[in-house]
Design a protein around this motif. Structure first.
Motif, PDB file in Angstrom:
ATOM      1  N   ASN A  76       0.850  -1.196   0.000  1.00 39.15           N
ATOM      2  CA  ASN A  76       0.000   0.000   0.000  1.00 39.15           C
ATOM      3  C   ASN A  76       0.885   1.245   0.000  1.00 39.15           C
ATOM      4  N   LEU A  77       0.996   1.879  -1.160  1.00 40.57           N
ATOM      5  CA  LEU A  77       1.841   3.082  -1.257  1.00 40.57           C
ATOM      6  C   LEU A  77       1.049   4.335  -0.895  1.00 40.57           C
ATOM      7  N   ASP A  78      -0.214   4.126  -0.548  1.00 39.02           N
ATOM      8  CA  ASP A  78      -1.115   5.248  -0.275  1.00 39.02           C
ATOM      9  C   ASP A  78      -1.385   5.403   1.217  1.00 39.02           C
ATOM     10  N   ARG A  79      -0.666   4.646   2.011  1.00 41.55           N
ATOM     11  CA  ARG A  79      -0.960   4.571   3.435  1.00 41.55           C
ATOM     12  C   ARG A  79      -0.806   5.914   4.150  1.00 41.55           C
ATOM     13  N   PRO A 115       4.513  -5.069   4.121  1.00 42.12           N
ATOM     14  CA  PRO A 115       5.745  -4.529   4.700  1.00 42.12           C
ATOM     15  C   PRO A 115       5.624  -4.384   6.209  1.00 42.12           C
ATOM     16  N   GLY A 116       6.758  -4.541   6.894  1.00 40.65           N
ATOM     17  CA  GLY A 116       6.770  -4.355   8.343  1.00 40.65           C
ATOM     18  C   GLY A 116       6.562  -2.884   8.693  1.00 40.65           C
ATOM     19  N   GLU A 117       6.341  -2.649   9.976  1.00 37.50           N
ATOM     20  CA  GLU A 117       6.053  -1.282  10.442  1.00 37.50           C
ATOM     21  C   GLU A 117       7.115  -0.275   9.987  1.00 37.50           C
ATOM     22  N   GLU A 118       8.372  -0.670  10.110  1.00 38.52           N
ATOM     23  CA  GLU A 118       9.468   0.255   9.849  1.00 38.52           C
ATOM     24  C   GLU A 118       9.925   0.242   8.400  1.00 38.52           C
ATOM     25  N   GLU A 119       9.441  -0.747   7.645  1.00 39.49           N
ATOM     26  CA  GLU A 119      10.005  -0.972   6.316  1.00 39.49           C
ATOM     27  C   GLU A 119       9.494   0.041   5.297  1.00 39.49           C
ATOM     28  N   PRO A 138       7.957   1.090   2.012  1.00 35.20           N
ATOM     29  CA  PRO A 138       7.099   0.350   1.074  1.00 35.20           C
ATOM     30  C   PRO A 138       7.744   0.148  -0.288  1.00 35.20           C
ATOM     31  N   GLU A 139       8.517   1.128  -0.748  1.00 38.01           N
ATOM     32  CA  GLU A 139       9.155   0.992  -2.070  1.00 38.01           C
ATOM     33  C   GLU A 139      10.181  -0.155  -2.066  1.00 38.01           C
ATOM     34  N   ALA A 140      10.958  -0.202  -0.958  1.00 34.63           N
ATOM     35  CA  ALA A 140      11.952  -1.270  -0.845  1.00 34.63           C
ATOM     36  C   ALA A 140      11.248  -2.628  -0.763  1.00 34.63           C
ATOM     37  N   PHE A 141      10.145  -2.646  -0.027  1.00 34.77           N
ATOM     38  CA  PHE A 141       9.372  -3.886   0.106  1.00 34.77           C
ATOM     39  C   PHE A 141       8.854  -4.333  -1.260  1.00 34.77           C
ATOM     40  N   LEU A 142       8.415  -3.334  -2.061  1.00 39.81           N
ATOM     41  CA  LEU A 142       7.887  -3.641  -3.387  1.00 39.81           C
ATOM     42  C   LEU A 142       8.964  -4.310  -4.253  1.00 39.81           C
ATOM     43  N   ASP A 143      10.188  -3.781  -4.175  1.00 39.52           N
ATOM     44  CA  ASP A 143      11.277  -4.379  -4.940  1.00 39.52           C
ATOM     45  C   ASP A 143      11.511  -5.821  -4.513  1.00 39.52           C
ATOM     46  N   ILE A 172      -1.163  -0.870  -4.307  1.00 36.02           N
ATOM     47  CA  ILE A 172      -2.088   0.265  -4.250  1.00 36.02           C
ATOM     48  C   ILE A 172      -1.245   1.526  -4.423  1.00 36.02           C
ATOM     49  N   PRO A 173      -1.433   2.257  -5.537  1.00 34.26           N
ATOM     50  CA  PRO A 173      -0.540   3.381  -5.805  1.00 34.26           C
ATOM     51  C   PRO A 173      -0.798   4.559  -4.859  1.00 34.26           C
ATOM     52  N   ALA A 174       0.208   5.405  -4.725  1.00 33.50           N
ATOM     53  CA  ALA A 174       0.040   6.615  -3.910  1.00 33.50           C
ATOM     54  C   ALA A 174      -1.035   7.471  -4.559  1.00 33.50           C
TER      55      ALA A 174
END
Lengths: 402, 309
Positions: free
Chosen positions: A57-60, A95-99, A101-106, A123-125
Motif C-alpha cells: 500500500n503506497l497510499d498509506r 511490509p513491516g512497520e518500519e520498512e 514500502p518501495e523497498a518492500f515492493l522491490d 495500491i498506488p500513492a
C-alpha cells in the motif's frame, strides 16, 4: 480346505518376501499417492488451495486513505484463517512497520519472479484521493488503478491473479453501490455451487485415492497372474502339486484368495495413508464401494488369466501385461479426464474395464459425476470376467508341454 | 530266500505316442512290495514318460495300470494318497522356507508324517528355516525326497534322482533310498547311471526306444553274458598287424572309442598272452583294468551302444 488355506497364506507370504512384488504392489502405489497428492492436493494442512500474495500500500501515508484501507482490509480479511466458515484463500505478505514500502515492493517483485509469491497487489500513492474525486465526478476512475503483478506462464500465478481480479471487481462494485452509481439490473445473474461431498468441495485426495487403489489392484491381476502362475508352471512347481491329491480347482481358489488378501492389504495401506496423511474422507468400506472394489479385484484377476492363457511363457505374459498396463491406466480416467480424444483412443477407453470400474467406484463414493450409465459399470466388468473364464478354460495350460 | 511278495504295481501293454514318435511302445512289468524296481536306459528311452503316466501327469494311449490292487486307465486321487513322487525337474517356490514347503505338502494328504520326522530322514533339520532359493543342489534334491515322503507313501517314484549331483550328494541320497527299502517301501527308480542301478535295485529292466529289452536282477543279467572277465586298456589306435597278432593269440578284441576291450574266458592265460603281445608291439597298457561284466556291458551287447551316448 486346510490345504487351500495354507497355500493361500504361503503364497501371500512369498509375495511379501519378494522385493519386486513389494515394490510394485505396495511401494509404487504409495509413491503415486504421495506424489500426486503432494503436487495437486497440497501436503498435510494445505489440502485447500492457498496463495501467497504480496500487498503493498503506497497510499498509506495519505490524509484520507479510506479507499486504500478498504482494499487492504478486504485482502486481510481473506487471509484470516477460517474467517466466517471460509477457507483461508490468501497468505498475505505486507511490509513491516518500519520498512520502506518501495523497498518492500522491490523485494516482493523479486520473490514473485522466483515463484515464492503468486501475485503482488500494489495500491498506488494518491489512490484514495483519485477514487474520492472520481466519485464526485471530478476525475476518471481509470486514473485510480490498483496494480496487479503476476508471473505470466505460471499457472498458479495466473490463477491467483484471476482470483485477485475478482476480489478487486467485487470491491469496485461495493464502492459503486455505496455511491449509488451502480445499476443492479445490469448484472448478469449467476450463482455457483459445488458438486460433491456434503461438506463442500471434492478434495483431490478423495478423487485420487480410489484411483490409486484400483491401480494397485490392476498390478496384482495383470502382472501377478502371468508372473506367478506361468512361472510356477514353467519351473515345474505346479507339476509337483499335480502328482499329489491337490487339484487345479483347489489351486485356483487358493491363488484367488491370496490375490484378494493382497488387495485388502493394499487397500488398508493406501487408505490409512490417504486418510492419515492427506485427510481423505471417502468411505471405501461402505457396502457399495466395497462391492465395486471386490468386482475390480476379481475383474483384474480375470484379465490376468486371459494374459496367462495367451502367453507361452511367464516372460511373454509379463511383456503383454507391460504393454496393456499403461493404456489401461491412462485411458480410463483413473488420474485424468479422458475427454476429447481421437476416435481410436476412445475405442480403447470404452473397451477398457477400468473406465467402468473407476466411474462406478467414484459415483458410489460421491466423488465423481458418473459419465457412464450405472448399469454398464457392473455389466462390462462382468462381461470381461465371462470372457476370461471362457478363454482360460480352453487355453490355459497347467503343465509344461514337453 | 523270502517268499515272493504281493504285486504292488502291474503295468500291461502300456503305450504312449507324441505325434509320430512312439515314446512308450507297449511295455509290461510288475513291481513287488518292498522291492527297488529300476528302469535303466539312455536319455530318450521312454523311462520318464512311463513314470509320468504312473504318477498321473500323463494319460497312456492304451494299456492298463494296476496299482494297490486296483485297475485303472489313469491314476486316481485315492492312489495318489498312497504314492510319493520325486520329479525329474520339479522345483519349489524359491521364497518358501524348507519347513513351509513340507507343511504345505503335508496338508495335501489325508495322512501325513510330522514334518520334523521328514526333516530328520532327509538330514535337513538345520536347514528347516532356510529359503528354498538358498539351498544347494544336493539340499534341494533332499528336500524333494522329503516332499515325496510327507505322506509316508507305500510306493515312491524316483525319476533320475541323482542326475547332476556330485558323488557325495549322490551317496547321501542312495543311503536314504536304502533306508526306505529297509522300511519296506517300494521304490520305482529310473536312471541312466549303471552304478546306481547296480547299487540300489533288486530288479532292473533295461529300456531302449520305448521298449524293454532285458529284465532281471543286475547279477542275473551280467551273468547272462557268460563267465568271461573283461580286460580294458586305453590305446589311441592299433595298427592292423598288431590287432591281428592279438586275435591269433586267442584274444577277441573290440576297439571302442580309444579303449580296447578284451573278453577273456581264462584270465591267467589271457593276461600272459596280452603282456607278451604288448611287449612285442610296444603298446603301453595305459589304465589297464580287469573286471567282471556289468549292466553297461549288457546294454552294449544288446544295443551296440553305450548307456551315456
Amino acid at each position: 480346505m486346510t490345504a487351500v488355506l495354507r497355500l493361500s497364506y504361503l503364497s501371500l507370504r512369498t509375495w511379501l518376501r519378494e522385493r519386486i512384488t513389494l515394490f510394485w504392489s505396495l511401494f509404487f502405489p504409495v509413491f503415486v499417492l504421495v506424489l500426486l497428492s503432494a503436487i495437486f492436493g497440497g501436503a498435510d494442512e494445505e489440502r485447500y488451495m492457498r496463495f501467497h500474495i504480496g500487498l503493498v500500500n503506497l497510499d498509506r501515508e495519505a490524509e484520507h486513505a479510506d479507499f486504500s484501507n478498504m482494499v487492504e482490509q478486504a485482502f486481510a480479511h481473506l487471509a484470516e484463517p477460517k474467517a466466517e466458515g471460509r477457507e483461508q484463500l490468501f497468505v498475505l505478505n505486507t511490509p513491516g512497520e518500519e520498512e520502506d514500502p518501495e523497498a518492500f515492493l522491490d523485494r516482493t517483485r523479486e520473490a514473485l519472479r522466483q515463484g515464492h509469491l503468486a501475485a503482488v497487489v500494489v495500491i498506488p500513492a494518491g489512490f484514495s484521493e483519485t477514487v474520492g474525486a472520481a466519485l464526485h465526478g471530478t476525475a476518471a476512475f481509470l486514473q485510480a488503478e490498483v496494480k496487479l503483478l503476476y508471473n505470466h506462464g505460471d499457472s498458479g500465478s495466473e490463477l491467483a491473479a484471476s482470483i485477485v481480479e475478482q476480489v478487486l471487481a467485487d470491491l469496485n462494485r461495493q464502492v459503486l453501490v455505496q455511491a449509488n452509481l451502480y445499476e443492479r439490473d445490469q448484472e448478469v445473474p449467476a450463482s455457483s455451487s459445488w458438486v460433491g461431498t456434503a461438506d463442500g468441495a471434492v478434495r483431490y485426495v478423495d478423487f485420487l485415492l480410489p484411483g490409486v487403489v484400483l491401480m494397485a489392484f490392476l498390478t496384482n491381476g495383470l502382472f501377478g497372474v502371468p508372473g506367478s502362475i506361468l512361472y510356477a508352471r514353467d519351473e515345474r512347481i505346479l507339476r509337483r502339486y499335480w502328482v499329489t491329491p491337490f487339484t487345479v480347482r483347489k489351486y485356483l481358489v487358493a491363488y484367488s484368495m491370496a490375490t484378494l488378501a493382497m488387495c485388502a492389504l493394499q487397500l488398508a495401506l493406501l487408505w490409512a495413508l490417504g486418510s492419515g496423511a492427506f485427510g481423505a474422507r471417502v468411505p471405501l468400506a461402505a457396502p457399495l464401494p466395497g462391492l465395486y472394489l471386490l468386482l475390480s479385484a476379481v475383474t483384474f484377476l480375470a484379465l490376468g488369466f486371459i494374459i496367462a492363457s495367451l502367453s507361452k511363457t511367464a516372460n511373454a505374459g509379463m511383456s503383454i501385461a507391460n504393454i496393456l498396463n499403461m493404456p489401461m491406466l491412462f485411458l480410463s480416467g483413473i488420474f485424468f479426464p479422458v475427454t476429447g480424444l481421437p476416435v481410436a483412443l476412445q475405442v480403447i477407453v470404452y473397451a477398457n474395464p477400468v473406465t467402468y470400474l473407476v466411474d462406478g467406484l467414484r459415483v458410489s463414493l460421491d466423488v465423481g459425476a458418473g459419465k457412464l450409465p450405472p448399469w454398464s459399470t457392473v455389466v462390462v466388468p462382468l462381461l470381461w470376467i465371462a470372457v476370461a473364464v471362457a478363454v482360460a478354460a480352453r487355453k490355459l495350460q497347467w503343465d509344461v508341454d514337453q | 530266500m523270502s517268499k515272493p511278495r504281493e504285486v504292488l504295481l502291474r503295468v500291461t501293454d502300456l503305450k504312449k505316442a507324441y505325434g509320430h514318435v512312439q515314446a512308450v511302445g507297449g511295455i509290461s512289468f510288475q513291481a513287488h512290495r518292498g522291492s527297488v524296481f529300476t528302469i535303466l536306459g539312455p536319455n530318450g528311452a521312454g523311462k520318464t514318460t512311463t513314470l509320468e503316466i504312473l504318477e498321473g501327469i500323463r494319460v497312456a494311449d492304451s494299456g492298463e495300470i494296476e496299482l494297490f490292487g486296483e485297475t485303472a486307465r489313469r491314476v486316481t486321487e485315492q492312489m495318489k494318497q498312497r504314492m510319493g513322487v520325486l520329479l525329474q525337474e520339479g522345483s519349489f517356490e524359491p521364497y518358501l522356507r524348507v519347513h513351509e514347503v513340507l507343511k504345505l505338502f503335508s496338508s495335501f494328504f489325508d495322512h501325513a508324517v510330522p514334518v520334523d520326522e521328514v526333516l530328520e530322514r532327509v538330514a535337513l533339520k538345520d536347514k528347516a528355516g532356510a529359503l528354498v532359493r538358498t539351498l544347494s543342489g544336493g539340499q534341494k534334491q533332499r528336500l524333494a525326497v522329503g516332499v515325496a515322503l510327507v505322506n509316508d507313501p507305500e510306493l515312491v517314484f524316483l525319476d533320475e534322482p541323482t542326475t547332476g549331483l556330485d558323488p557325495q550328494a549322490r551317496r547321501n541320497l542312495w543311503s536314504i533310498f536304502q533306508e526306505l527299502q529297509e522300511a519296506d517301501k517300494t521304490l520305482i527308480l529310473t536312471t541312466h547311471y549303471m552304478e546306481e542301478a547296480e547299487e540300489l535295485s533288486n530288479h532292473v529292466c533295461i529300456m531302449d526306444h520305448g521298449t524293454i529289452i532285458a529284465e532281471g536282477s543286475a547279477e542275473e543279467m551280467a551273468r547272462g553274458l557268460g563267465q568271461d572277465s573283461i580286460i580294458e586298456f586305453e590305446v589311441p589306435e592299433l595298427d592292423s598287424s598288431a590287432a591281428s597278432a592279438l586275435s591269433a593269440a586267442g584274444l577277441a578284441l573290440e576297439h571302442d572309442d580309444g579303449t580296447a576291450v578284451l573278453h577273456a574266458p581264462e584270465l591267467t592265460k589271457a593276461m600272459a598272452g596280452l603282456l607278451s603281445w604288448a611287449e612285442k608291439h610296444d603298446v603301453p597298457l595305459t589304465n589297464l583294468s580287469v573286471r567282471q561284466p556289468n549292466l553297461e556291458d549288457v546294454f552294449l551287447s544288446l544295443t551296440g551302444r553305450r548307456l551315456r551316448e
